[in-house]
Design a protein around this motif. Structure first.
Motif, PDB file in Angstrom:
ATOM      1  N   PHE A  28       0.824  -1.107  -0.040  1.00  0.00           N
ATOM      2  CA  PHE A  28      -0.127  -0.121   0.227  1.00  0.00           C
ATOM      3  C   PHE A  28       0.860   1.143   0.043  1.00  0.00           C
ATOM      4  CE2 PHE A  28      -2.590  -3.356   1.561  1.00  0.00           C
ATOM      5  CZ  PHE A  28      -3.788  -3.133   0.823  1.00  0.00           C
ATOM      6  N   TRP A  29       0.552   2.274  -0.802  1.00  0.00           N
ATOM      7  CA  TRP A  29       1.479   3.637  -1.101  1.00  0.00           C
ATOM      8  C   TRP A  29       0.552   4.615  -0.874  1.00  0.00           C
ATOM      9  CZ3 TRP A  29       6.227   3.214  -3.715  1.00  0.00           C
ATOM     10  CH2 TRP A  29       6.574   1.821  -4.316  1.00  0.00           C
ATOM     11  N   SER A  30       1.329   5.917  -0.703  1.00  0.00           N
ATOM     12  CA  SER A  30       0.615   7.057  -0.620  1.00  0.00           C
ATOM     13  C   SER A  30       1.503   7.927  -1.317  1.00  0.00           C
ATOM     14  CB  SER A  30       0.529   7.521   0.967  1.00  0.00           C
ATOM     15  OG  SER A  30       1.730   7.676   1.504  1.00  0.00           O
ATOM     16  N   HIS A  39      -2.713  11.206  -2.822  1.00  0.00           N
ATOM     17  CA  HIS A  39      -3.382   9.893  -3.484  1.00  0.00           C
ATOM     18  C   HIS A  39      -3.033   8.501  -2.686  1.00  0.00           C
ATOM     19  CE1 HIS A  39      -5.108   7.385  -6.624  1.00  0.00           C
ATOM     20  NE2 HIS A  39      -4.063   6.857  -7.097  1.00  0.00           N
ATOM     21  N   ALA A  40      -3.764   7.346  -2.808  1.00  0.00           N
ATOM     22  CA  ALA A  40      -3.464   6.202  -2.125  1.00  0.00           C
ATOM     23  C   ALA A  40      -3.765   5.105  -3.095  1.00  0.00           C
ATOM     24  CB  ALA A  40      -4.253   5.907  -1.100  1.00  0.00           C
ATOM     25  N   SER A  90       6.494   8.320  -4.822  1.00  0.00           N
ATOM     26  CA  SER A  90       5.575   7.617  -3.454  1.00  0.00           C
ATOM     27  C   SER A  90       6.287   7.347  -2.257  1.00  0.00           C
ATOM     28  CB  SER A  90       4.616   7.040  -4.225  1.00  0.00           C
ATOM     29  OG  SER A  90       3.821   7.816  -5.467  1.00  0.00           O
ATOM     30  N   GLN A  93       3.833   2.183   2.391  1.00  0.00           N
ATOM     31  CA  GLN A  93       3.872   2.199   3.685  1.00  0.00           C
ATOM     32  C   GLN A  93       3.848   0.940   4.298  1.00  0.00           C
ATOM     33  OE1 GLN A  93       3.641   4.968   5.215  1.00  0.00           O
ATOM     34  NE2 GLN A  93       3.236   6.513   3.531  1.00  0.00           N
ATOM     35  N   VAL A 129      -9.030   6.379  -1.219  1.00  0.00           N
ATOM     36  CA  VAL A 129      -8.852   5.999   0.055  1.00  0.00           C
ATOM     37  C   VAL A 129      -9.844   4.961   0.274  1.00  0.00           C
ATOM     38  CG1 VAL A 129      -8.613   6.475   2.657  1.00  0.00           C
ATOM     39  CG2 VAL A 129      -7.616   8.164   0.982  1.00  0.00           C
ATOM     40  N   VAL A 132      -8.526   1.647  -1.739  1.00  0.00           N
ATOM     41  CA  VAL A 132      -7.601   1.117  -0.859  1.00  0.00           C
ATOM     42  C   VAL A 132      -7.986   0.331   0.325  1.00  0.00           C
ATOM     43  CG1 VAL A 132      -5.612   2.166  -1.993  1.00  0.00           C
ATOM     44  CG2 VAL A 132      -6.428   2.925   0.152  1.00  0.00           C
ATOM     45  N   PRO A 153      -4.473  10.245   2.498  1.00  0.00           N
ATOM     46  CA  PRO A 153      -3.975   8.943   2.280  1.00  0.00           C
ATOM     47  C   PRO A 153      -2.866   8.404   3.139  1.00  0.00           C
ATOM     48  CG  PRO A 153      -4.438  10.249   0.250  1.00  0.00           C
ATOM     49  CD  PRO A 153      -4.749  11.153   1.230  1.00  0.00           C
ATOM     50  N   ARG A 154      -1.923   9.360   3.283  1.00  0.00           N
ATOM     51  CA  ARG A 154      -0.857   9.021   4.312  1.00  0.00           C
ATOM     52  C   ARG A 154      -1.273   8.460   5.671  1.00  0.00           C
ATOM     53  NH1 ARG A 154       4.407  12.595   4.676  1.00  0.00           N
ATOM     54  NH2 ARG A 154       2.837  13.864   5.579  1.00  0.00           N
ATOM     55  N   LEU A 157      -3.063   5.256   5.824  1.00  0.00           N
ATOM     56  CA  LEU A 157      -2.277   4.029   5.681  1.00  0.00           C
ATOM     57  C   LEU A 157      -1.524   3.916   6.853  1.00  0.00           C
ATOM     58  CD1 LEU A 157      -1.491   4.162   1.777  1.00  0.00           C
ATOM     59  CD2 LEU A 157      -3.229   2.904   3.092  1.00  0.00           C
TER      60      LEU A 157
END
Length: 212
Positions: A28-30, A39-40, A90, A93, A129, A132, A153-154, A157
Protein backbone atom coordinates in the motif's frame (compact mmCIF):
# COMPACT_ATOMS: atom_id res chain seq x y z
CA UNK A 1 22.24 -41.57 -20.79
CA UNK A 2 22.62 -41.91 -17.02
CA UNK A 3 25.55 -39.45 -17.05
CA UNK A 4 23.45 -36.92 -18.98
CA UNK A 5 20.59 -37.27 -16.51
CA UNK A 6 22.94 -36.80 -13.56
CA UNK A 7 24.32 -33.61 -15.15
CA UNK A 8 20.77 -32.38 -15.62
CA UNK A 9 20.02 -33.07 -11.95
CA UNK A 10 23.09 -31.06 -10.90
CA UNK A 11 21.92 -28.12 -12.98
CA UNK A 12 18.45 -28.31 -11.43
CA UNK A 13 19.92 -28.39 -7.94
CA UNK A 14 21.98 -25.29 -8.68
CA UNK A 15 18.91 -23.50 -10.02
CA UNK A 16 16.84 -24.56 -7.01
CA UNK A 17 19.38 -22.93 -4.69
CA UNK A 18 18.27 -19.52 -5.97
CA UNK A 19 15.32 -18.40 -3.81
CA UNK A 20 12.03 -18.02 -5.67
CA UNK A 21 9.42 -15.46 -4.78
CA UNK A 22 6.22 -17.37 -4.12
CA UNK A 23 2.75 -15.95 -3.59
CA UNK A 24 1.61 -12.41 -4.35
CA UNK A 25 2.45 -9.48 -2.09
CA UNK A 26 0.25 -6.42 -1.86
CA UNK A 27 1.93 -3.13 -0.94
CA UNK A 28 0.00 0.00 0.00
CA UNK A 29 1.32 3.38 -1.11
CA UNK A 30 0.61 7.05 -0.56
CA UNK A 31 1.54 10.13 -2.56
CA UNK A 32 1.58 13.56 -1.01
CA UNK A 33 1.11 17.02 -2.48
CA UNK A 34 3.35 17.73 -5.43
CA UNK A 35 2.36 17.90 -9.06
CA UNK A 36 -0.93 16.19 -8.19
CA UNK A 37 -3.41 15.67 -5.37
CA UNK A 38 -2.67 13.33 -2.46
CA UNK A 39 -3.36 9.77 -3.51
CA UNK A 40 -3.51 6.20 -2.18
CA UNK A 41 -2.97 3.10 -4.29
CA UNK A 42 -1.56 -0.42 -4.09
CA UNK A 43 0.78 -2.70 -5.99
CA UNK A 44 0.55 -6.45 -6.54
CA UNK A 45 3.77 -8.34 -7.08
CA UNK A 46 4.66 -12.02 -7.26
CA UNK A 47 3.28 -15.33 -8.51
CA UNK A 48 0.13 -17.04 -7.21
CA UNK A 49 0.79 -20.15 -5.13
CA UNK A 50 -1.38 -22.19 -7.47
CA UNK A 51 0.66 -21.04 -10.47
CA UNK A 52 -0.14 -18.70 -13.30
CA UNK A 53 1.48 -15.63 -14.78
CA UNK A 54 3.50 -13.29 -12.53
CA UNK A 55 2.06 -9.90 -11.66
CA UNK A 56 3.97 -6.65 -11.06
CA UNK A 57 1.88 -3.49 -11.38
CA UNK A 58 -0.14 -0.93 -9.46
CA UNK A 59 -3.78 0.14 -9.28
CA UNK A 60 -5.42 3.31 -8.04
CA UNK A 61 -8.82 4.97 -8.34
CA UNK A 62 -9.21 8.62 -9.33
CA UNK A 63 -11.69 10.98 -10.94
CA UNK A 64 -11.47 10.83 -14.70
CA UNK A 65 -11.10 14.61 -14.77
CA UNK A 66 -9.77 16.79 -11.95
CA UNK A 67 -11.99 19.84 -11.63
CA UNK A 68 -14.51 21.69 -9.45
CA UNK A 69 -17.20 19.11 -10.25
CA UNK A 70 -15.71 16.62 -7.79
CA UNK A 71 -16.64 19.00 -4.95
CA UNK A 72 -20.36 18.99 -5.76
CA UNK A 73 -21.33 15.41 -6.51
CA UNK A 74 -20.49 12.14 -8.21
CA UNK A 75 -18.27 12.15 -11.28
CA UNK A 76 -16.83 9.47 -13.52
CA UNK A 77 -13.93 7.61 -11.94
CA UNK A 78 -11.16 5.56 -13.50
CA UNK A 79 -8.88 2.71 -12.45
CA UNK A 80 -5.42 3.92 -13.37
CA UNK A 81 -1.81 2.82 -13.40
CA UNK A 82 0.88 5.20 -12.20
CA UNK A 83 3.84 6.15 -14.33
CA UNK A 84 7.22 4.87 -13.09
CA UNK A 85 8.32 8.36 -12.02
CA UNK A 86 5.14 8.79 -9.98
CA UNK A 87 5.74 5.45 -8.27
CA UNK A 88 9.33 6.40 -7.43
CA UNK A 89 8.10 9.67 -5.97
CA UNK A 90 5.52 8.02 -3.73
CA UNK A 91 5.91 6.32 -0.34
CA UNK A 92 5.55 2.59 0.32
CA UNK A 93 3.75 2.29 3.65
CA UNK A 94 3.24 -1.42 4.37
CA UNK A 95 2.78 -4.81 2.73
CA UNK A 96 1.48 -8.32 3.36
CA UNK A 97 1.46 -11.63 1.53
CA UNK A 98 -1.86 -12.72 0.04
CA UNK A 99 -3.45 -16.11 -0.22
CA UNK A 100 -4.64 -17.00 -3.69
CA UNK A 101 -8.24 -16.43 -2.54
CA UNK A 102 -7.37 -12.94 -1.30
CA UNK A 103 -5.52 -12.20 -4.53
CA UNK A 104 -8.59 -13.24 -6.52
CA UNK A 105 -10.80 -11.05 -4.30
CA UNK A 106 -8.63 -8.00 -4.99
CA UNK A 107 -8.67 -8.64 -8.73
CA UNK A 108 -12.46 -8.79 -8.43
CA UNK A 109 -12.39 -5.44 -6.60
CA UNK A 110 -10.51 -3.88 -9.52
CA UNK A 111 -13.18 -5.15 -11.91
CA UNK A 112 -15.97 -3.89 -9.65
CA UNK A 113 -14.61 -0.33 -9.69
CA UNK A 114 -13.78 -0.35 -13.42
CA UNK A 115 -16.13 0.65 -16.29
CA UNK A 116 -17.41 -2.94 -16.35
CA UNK A 117 -18.70 -2.40 -12.80
CA UNK A 118 -19.37 0.93 -11.09
CA UNK A 119 -16.71 3.58 -11.83
CA UNK A 120 -18.48 6.36 -9.92
CA UNK A 121 -16.14 8.62 -7.94
CA UNK A 122 -17.47 10.49 -4.89
CA UNK A 123 -15.04 12.63 -2.95
CA UNK A 124 -16.73 11.98 0.38
CA UNK A 125 -17.66 8.30 0.12
CA UNK A 126 -15.87 6.65 -2.83
CA UNK A 127 -12.42 8.09 -3.41
CA UNK A 128 -8.94 6.58 -3.67
CA UNK A 129 -8.74 5.95 0.08
CA UNK A 130 -12.02 4.04 0.03
CA UNK A 131 -10.58 1.95 -2.80
CA UNK A 132 -7.48 0.93 -0.85
CA UNK A 133 -9.60 0.48 2.27
CA UNK A 134 -11.62 -2.20 0.50
CA UNK A 135 -8.41 -3.76 -0.83
CA UNK A 136 -7.04 -3.91 2.73
CA UNK A 137 -10.25 -5.52 3.93
CA UNK A 138 -10.10 -8.18 1.19
CA UNK A 139 -6.44 -8.75 2.03
CA UNK A 140 -7.55 -9.95 5.46
CA UNK A 141 -7.01 -6.85 7.60
CA UNK A 142 -9.69 -6.46 10.24
CA UNK A 143 -9.12 -2.87 11.40
CA UNK A 144 -9.56 -0.59 8.40
CA UNK A 145 -12.23 1.91 9.45
CA UNK A 146 -10.89 5.39 10.22
CA UNK A 147 -13.68 7.78 9.12
CA UNK A 148 -11.78 10.96 9.88
CA UNK A 149 -8.87 9.96 7.66
CA UNK A 150 -10.70 9.05 4.46
CA UNK A 151 -9.33 12.09 2.61
CA UNK A 152 -5.82 11.78 4.06
CA UNK A 153 -4.04 8.92 2.25
CA UNK A 154 -0.79 8.83 4.20
CA UNK A 155 -2.41 9.27 7.61
CA UNK A 156 -4.99 6.62 6.78
CA UNK A 157 -2.43 4.02 5.70
CA UNK A 158 -0.23 4.68 8.73
CA UNK A 159 -3.26 4.18 10.97
CA UNK A 160 -4.08 0.88 9.27
CA UNK A 161 -0.48 -0.31 9.62
CA UNK A 162 -0.43 0.56 13.32
CA UNK A 163 -3.75 -1.24 13.96
CA UNK A 164 -2.86 -4.50 12.17
CA UNK A 165 0.29 -6.12 13.57
CA UNK A 166 0.42 -8.80 10.87
CA UNK A 167 1.52 -6.33 8.20
CA UNK A 168 5.14 -5.57 7.31
CA UNK A 169 5.74 -1.86 7.85
CA UNK A 170 7.91 -0.37 5.08
CA UNK A 171 7.65 3.43 5.49
CA UNK A 172 10.20 4.15 2.75
CA UNK A 173 10.36 6.48 -0.21
CA UNK A 174 9.41 4.73 -3.42
CA UNK A 175 12.76 5.06 -5.18
CA UNK A 176 14.60 3.51 -2.25
CA UNK A 177 12.06 0.75 -1.73
CA UNK A 178 11.85 -0.27 -5.39
CA UNK A 179 15.64 -0.63 -5.53
CA UNK A 180 15.46 -3.34 -2.85
CA UNK A 181 12.98 -5.60 -4.66
CA UNK A 182 14.43 -8.84 -6.06
CA UNK A 183 13.44 -10.09 -9.50
CA UNK A 184 10.34 -12.24 -9.67
CA UNK A 185 11.47 -15.81 -10.28
CA UNK A 186 9.29 -18.58 -11.58
CA UNK A 187 9.04 -21.61 -9.28
CA UNK A 188 11.45 -24.43 -10.04
CA UNK A 189 10.51 -28.02 -10.75
CA UNK A 190 11.00 -30.54 -7.92
CA UNK A 191 14.42 -32.16 -7.97
CA UNK A 192 14.80 -35.95 -7.62
CA UNK A 193 16.29 -36.89 -4.24
CA UNK A 194 18.55 -39.68 -5.48
CA UNK A 195 20.37 -40.85 -8.55
CA UNK A 196 18.17 -43.93 -8.50
CA UNK A 197 15.20 -41.78 -9.47
CA UNK A 198 17.13 -40.70 -12.56
CA UNK A 199 17.98 -44.20 -13.74
CA UNK A 200 15.92 -45.07 -16.79
CA UNK A 201 14.00 -48.34 -16.71
CA UNK A 202 16.01 -51.25 -18.08
CA UNK A 203 15.16 -52.45 -21.55
CA UNK A 204 13.70 -55.93 -21.91
CA UNK A 205 16.36 -58.51 -22.75
CA UNK A 206 16.24 -59.58 -26.37
CA UNK A 207 14.85 -63.01 -27.03
CA UNK A 208 17.45 -65.76 -27.10
CA UNK A 209 15.39 -67.94 -29.38
CA UNK A 210 16.48 -68.48 -32.94
CA UNK A 211 14.86 -66.42 -35.65
CA UNK A 212 13.26 -68.15 -38.58
Amino acid sequence: MIRLLLQLAAMLLLHAAVPAQGAVTITFWSHEFGNSFPHAFFTLRGIPDAGGPPVDRDWGFSPDTIGPAILFGPVKGVIEQAKPAYLRGSDAQFSLVLTDAQYAAILALIDEWSPAGDPTYRLETRNCVHFVQEAARRAGLSVVDFPRLMKKPRSYLKAVAAANPQVTVIDRHGKQYLATLPPIMMPTLPVPTSATALTPPSSPHPSTGSRR
